[in-house]
Design a protein around this motif. Structure first.
Motif, mmCIF file in Angstrom:
data_model
loop_
_atom_site.group_PDB
_atom_site.id
_atom_site.type_symbol
_atom_site.label_atom_id
_atom_site.label_comp_id
_atom_site.label_asym_id
_atom_site.label_seq_id
_atom_site.Cartn_x
_atom_site.Cartn_y
_atom_site.Cartn_z
ATOM 1 N N LEU A 93 5.984 11.987 -4.756
ATOM 2 C CA LEU A 93 4.553 12.107 -4.484
ATOM 3 C C LEU A 93 4.022 10.770 -3.993
ATOM 4 N N ALA A 94 3.183 10.807 -2.991
ATOM 5 C CA ALA A 94 2.546 9.582 -2.499
ATOM 6 C C ALA A 94 1.054 9.837 -2.339
ATOM 7 N N ASP A 95 0.262 8.907 -2.851
ATOM 8 C CA ASP A 95 -1.190 9.039 -2.706
ATOM 9 C C ASP A 95 -1.808 7.645 -2.588
ATOM 10 N N ARG A 96 -3.030 7.611 -2.086
ATOM 11 C CA ARG A 96 -3.723 6.337 -1.924
ATOM 12 C C ARG A 96 -4.855 6.202 -2.956
ATOM 13 N N GLY A 97 -4.612 6.769 -4.119
ATOM 14 C CA GLY A 97 -5.583 6.651 -5.199
ATOM 15 C C GLY A 97 -5.447 5.322 -5.914
ATOM 16 N N ILE A 98 -6.137 5.207 -7.036
ATOM 17 C CA ILE A 98 -6.059 3.973 -7.812
ATOM 18 C C ILE A 98 -4.628 3.805 -8.341
ATOM 19 N N ALA A 99 -4.215 2.561 -8.504
ATOM 20 C CA ALA A 99 -2.856 2.301 -8.993
ATOM 21 C C ALA A 99 -2.698 2.909 -10.381
ATOM 22 N N PHE A 100 -1.650 3.688 -10.527
ATOM 23 C CA PHE A 100 -1.432 4.329 -11.828
ATOM 24 C C PHE A 100 0.059 4.573 -12.031
ATOM 25 N N ASP A 101 0.601 3.903 -13.029
ATOM 26 C CA ASP A 101 2.015 4.070 -13.366
ATOM 27 C C ASP A 101 2.116 4.903 -14.634
ATOM 28 N N PRO A 102 2.486 6.164 -14.526
ATOM 29 C CA PRO A 102 2.550 7.008 -15.734
ATOM 30 C C PRO A 102 3.584 6.514 -16.737
#
Lengths: 152, 114
Positions: A93-102
């Protein structure tokens, strides 16, 4: 044990078997589910694997809808690439949202009573339970999350 | 997802859910569940036997309803989960805060004994 993998699996030799760009909205669930289950079907996944794919998909898309794009008014989008590698399904998955490392999120503390229970916070926990491996990187302004699911 | 609330006796209702308890279904049924199934003084049995999928939003709906029931002096018991749905319930340890039993008979017995 929750999956832990710090390296991103490589892309397949050719183009991914599936590539989708989804709007971050509820209507995308059915689109993604049909496409990914369709990709999986010829490989005869176990019932648990098929179920696990739906769990992972829901948690990933809900994270996109609820958290990834707080300042975007119109529905943002997320790109999903997927392919089968041996006995596993790989989704990137690739997105340009806020940085988020699950992977950086601590395991939730399970409440001991209803009074202590707070709705929410279980999605990442379930994602970790159903994925065989997870890998995350932030590349420029893009989140890239690779999820590997066992087919059986 | 289909939902049906039926009275089992003057103080116990049963919520029967059928289909996928996924994010789309939760968005559609959440208000109806809270309006029809969360009643003061009425314990609630939740029949999960026809639910073939649940993830975190479905769990959230169940926990929210259980909390609302408790605030109204009532209890919730879950029963009949299929194996894969039961596995999700185990992963989130929901049985630590809401009783989870095998079938309706066990659910009614649990309420009667408490």
């Amino acid at each position: 044990m929750p999956p832990r993998d710090t390296s991103l699996p490589g892309l397949p030799p050719g183009p991914p078997a599936l590539s989708l760009t989804l709007r971050c909205e509820l209507a995308s669930f059915e689109i993604a589910q049909r496409a990914l289950q369709g990709l999986l079907a010829p490989h005869e996944p176990s019932a648990r694997a098929s179920f696990g794919l739906d769990v992972v998909l829901e948690e990933l898309l809900m994270n996109q809808i609820l958290h990834a794009h707080p300042s975007v008014v119109e529905p943002a989008s997320v790109t999903v690439q997927a392919w089968v590698a041996g006995d596993a399904l790989v989704m990137r998955l690739a997105d340009r949202g806020i940085a988020f490392d699950p992977l950086s999120r601590p395991a939730p503390v399970m409440p001991a009573s209803l009074d202590e229970a707070r709705p929410g916070g279980l999605g990442i926990h379930l994602l970790k339970r159903y994925a065989r491996d997870l890998a995350y990187e932030r590349a420029g302004d893009e989140n890239r999350l690779t999820v590997t699911l066992a087919l059986r | 997802m289909e939902i049906e609330v039926t009275p089992l006796d003057p103080t116990v209702n049963c919520l029967r859910l059928q289909g996928r308890l996924d994010a789309v279904a939760v968005d559609r049924i959440e208000v109806k569940v809270n309006a029809s199934a969360v009643a003061p003084g009425h314990d609630l049995l939740v029949d999960l036997s026809a639910v073939d999928f649940v993830a975190s939003l479905g769990i959230r709906l169940l926990i929210t309803a259980a909390r609302s029931l408790k605030a109204k002096g009532a209890r919730m018991v879950l029963f009949g989960a299929q194996p894969l749905v039961g596995e999700v319930l185990e992963h989130v340890a929901i049985d630590q805060i809401v009783p989870v039993v095998a079938d309706e008979t066990a659910a009614r017995a649990l309420l009667a004994a408490a």
